[in-house]
Design a protein around this motif. Structure first.
Motif, PDB file in Angstrom:
ATOM      1  N   GLY A 220       0.805  -1.215   0.000  1.00  0.00           N
ATOM      2  CA  GLY A 220       0.000   0.000   0.000  1.00  0.00           C
ATOM      3  C   GLY A 220       0.832   1.256   0.000  1.00  0.00           C
ATOM      4  N   LEU A 246       1.271  -1.543  -5.400  1.00  0.00           N
ATOM      5  CA  LEU A 246       1.275  -2.272  -6.668  1.00  0.00           C
ATOM      6  C   LEU A 246      -0.005  -2.023  -7.467  1.00  0.00           C
ATOM      7  N   LEU A 251      -0.795  -6.752  -7.496  1.00  0.00           N
ATOM      8  CA  LEU A 251      -1.239  -6.943  -6.109  1.00  0.00           C
ATOM      9  C   LEU A 251      -1.957  -8.280  -5.943  1.00  0.00           C
ATOM     10  N   VAL A 274     -10.111  -3.792   0.076  1.00  0.00           N
ATOM     11  CA  VAL A 274      -9.036  -4.802   0.119  1.00  0.00           C
ATOM     12  C   VAL A 274      -9.549  -6.145   0.639  1.00  0.00           C
TER      13      VAL A 274
HETATM   14  N1  UDP Z   1      -4.270  -0.810  -3.375  1.00  0.00           N
HETATM   15  C1  UDP Z   1      -3.580  -0.985  -4.563  1.00  0.00           C
HETATM   16  N2  UDP Z   1      -2.291  -1.408  -4.510  1.00  0.00           N
HETATM   17  C2  UDP Z   1      -1.662  -1.694  -3.346  1.00  0.00           C
HETATM   18  C3  UDP Z   1      -2.382  -1.533  -2.141  1.00  0.00           C
HETATM   19  C4  UDP Z   1      -3.689  -1.096  -2.190  1.00  0.00           C
HETATM   20  O1  UDP Z   1      -4.109  -0.744  -5.649  1.00  0.00           O
HETATM   21  O2  UDP Z   1      -0.496  -2.077  -3.379  1.00  0.00           O
HETATM   22  C5  UDP Z   1      -5.670  -0.332  -3.427  1.00  0.00           C
HETATM   23  C6  UDP Z   1      -6.677  -1.443  -3.225  1.00  0.00           C
HETATM   24  O3  UDP Z   1      -6.930  -2.103  -4.428  1.00  0.00           O
HETATM   25  C7  UDP Z   1      -7.906  -0.716  -2.696  1.00  0.00           C
HETATM   26  C8  UDP Z   1      -7.337   0.580  -2.125  1.00  0.00           C
HETATM   27  O4  UDP Z   1      -5.941   0.570  -2.387  1.00  0.00           O
HETATM   28  O5  UDP Z   1      -8.813  -0.416  -3.745  1.00  0.00           O
HETATM   29  C9  UDP Z   1      -7.631   0.713  -0.650  1.00  0.00           C
HETATM   30  O6  UDP Z   1      -9.004   0.840  -0.503  1.00  0.00           O
HETATM   31  P1  UDP Z   1      -9.836   0.512   0.798  1.00  0.00           P
HETATM   32  O7  UDP Z   1     -11.291   0.604   0.447  1.00  0.00           O
HETATM   33  O8  UDP Z   1      -9.411  -0.774   1.391  1.00  0.00           O
HETATM   34  O9  UDP Z   1      -9.449   1.668   1.831  1.00  0.00           O
HETATM   35  P2  UDP Z   1      -9.383   3.294   1.704  1.00  0.00           P
HETATM   36  O10 UDP Z   1      -7.966   3.623   1.287  1.00  0.00           O
HETATM   37  O11 UDP Z   1     -10.393   3.722   0.688  1.00  0.00           O
HETATM   38  O12 UDP Z   1      -9.677   3.790   3.068  1.00  0.00           O
END
Ligand code: UDP
Length: 358
Positions: A220, A246, A251, A274
């Motif tokens: 992340g 990623l 990912l 996630v």
């Molecule tokens: N994510 C990503 N690559 C990474 C880690 C996270 O694309 O290496 C994206 C993941 O696909 C998700 C987002 O980060 O869509 C985190 O969203 P989440 O709804 O869990 O939490 P938010 O950041 O909106 O509070």
């Protein structure tokens, strides 16, 4: 339907700064396109949509990001920087939406919601967070009395943060299943995915890994460097394996190898993309019973729910994670959170919004 989407005013699409909204927007665009709707997206400069979304027209806006509301005091006033990205996106969106049926705002901010009362074009708001600001919640309450259909939420628990909304419209979220490959190995590492920021509670997952004498793979965007380094310093070197931010494709390949995903929200998580991404790869999830995760995870079937902040119970669930059948995790996503299911819910919602203006 002709739909114009406004992206988040925090980070370009693909940066990771916008959190879950980035993926949600892409899922929604592909779901809407596959249903035959026309979609245009207003987003910050450098934004990229997934390849499959090339039929959606992307309009770029340059400007200064907003400050994320969850990192301000609940009673902070609205602040809009000079050369505001949010104002620029809204201006462009309103202009383009003159030829569309509806403007769908995906930014959690004051200005687009306020504009609802002052524009002839229907503006629908997909609220992506729990209540993180008094000024925004009060405004939603005011707009809601005139336009009761214009707000939708990802989960019931998220919507509970807005108690004045009597019958909240809940649309869940959607994921392009073909992008996630099911992996059946139960031998893998412990995983954690999210923006590295205090509301995500990474420290509790590191506690669990350390107690088990294992390392924790963390994927992340590191939003708060101080927070990240404080956690790192509180545990033996190497407990956290920082895997970086990623693309979805990379990912899911790595995430799918994990035997469990730990999810440790400290706030009323609106949904928790996630979690569903892990389930789509067959990875069970152990989360706190707080916010969206408690509505998504079926305790004992697709993972486990521990009481909020009870990291000892979380640890005990890791020890019995092999009782969860990975196929059940994937099945839940197929039945409940595909892009098609999501886009259909959004279209039904937008039809109600549009009907208010006729
Ligand atoms: N994510 C990503 N690559 C990474 C880690 C996270 O694309 O290496 C994206 C993941 O696909 C998700 C987002 O980060 O869509 C985190 O969203 P989440 O709804 O869990 O939490 P938010 O950041 O909106 O509070």
């Amino acid at each position: 339907m002709r739909i114009v989407l406004i992206s988040t005013p925090i980070g370009f699409l693909g940066s990771g700064k916008g959190g879950g909204v980035e993926l949600t927007l892409n899922s929604l665009v592909s779901g809407l396109l596959s249903l035959g709707h026309s979609v245009e997206v207003i987003a910050p400069k450098n934004s990229k949509l997934y390849g499959i979304n090339e039929k959606a027209k992307l309009h770029f806006v340059e400007g200064e990001d907003q400050v994320s509301w969850q990192h301000q005091n609940y009673n902070s006033p609205v602040s809009i920087p000079d050369n505001s990205l949010l104002a620029g996106m809204l201006e462009k969106g309103l202009d383009i939406a003159k030829k569309a049926d509806v403007l769908l705002n995906m930014s959690y901010d004051w200005l687009p919601i306020w504009m609802t009362l002052n524009a002839d074009i229907p503006i629908a708001h997909l609220i992506s967070m729990g209540s993180e600001s008094s000024v925004i919640s009060n405004l939603i309450s005011k707009v809601y009395t005139k336009y009761p259909y214009n707000f939708a939420f990802h989960s019931k628990i998220q919507a509970n943060d807005y108690p004045f909304i009597k019958k909240p419209i809940i649309i869940g979220n959607g994921f392009k299943l073909a992008n996630y490959i099911f992996q059946d190995s139960m031998e893998g590492p412990l995983g954690w995915v999210g923006r590295v920021a205090p509301e995500k509670g990474l420290e509790d997952a590191v506690y669990v890994a350390n107690k088990l004498g294992e390392k924790l793979n963390v994927w992340g965007f590191i939003e708060d460097e101080n927070y990240a380094s404080k956690i790192e310093q509180s545990y033996p070197r190497g407990t956290i394996d920082w895997m970086g931010f990623l693309s979805t494709d990379e990912l899911q390949k790595e995430l799918g190898k994990c035997r469990v995903l730990l999810n440790t929200p400290k706030w009323n998580e609106a949904y928790g993309n996630v979690i569903v991404e892990a389930l789509a790869c067959g990875v069970p999830v152990i989360a706190y019973r707080r916010g969206g995760p408690s509505e998504i995870i079926q305790h004992g079937k697709t993972g486990y729910l521990a009481d909020p902040d009870d990291k000892k119970t979380m640890l005990s669930y890791v020890e019995i994670i092999e009782n969860i059948k990975r196929k059940k995790c994937r099945e839940w996503v197929e039945k409940n959170a595909s892009t098609e299911i999501f886009a259909n819910k959004v279209v039904n919602w937008l039809n109600k919004v549009i009907s208010e203006y006729k």
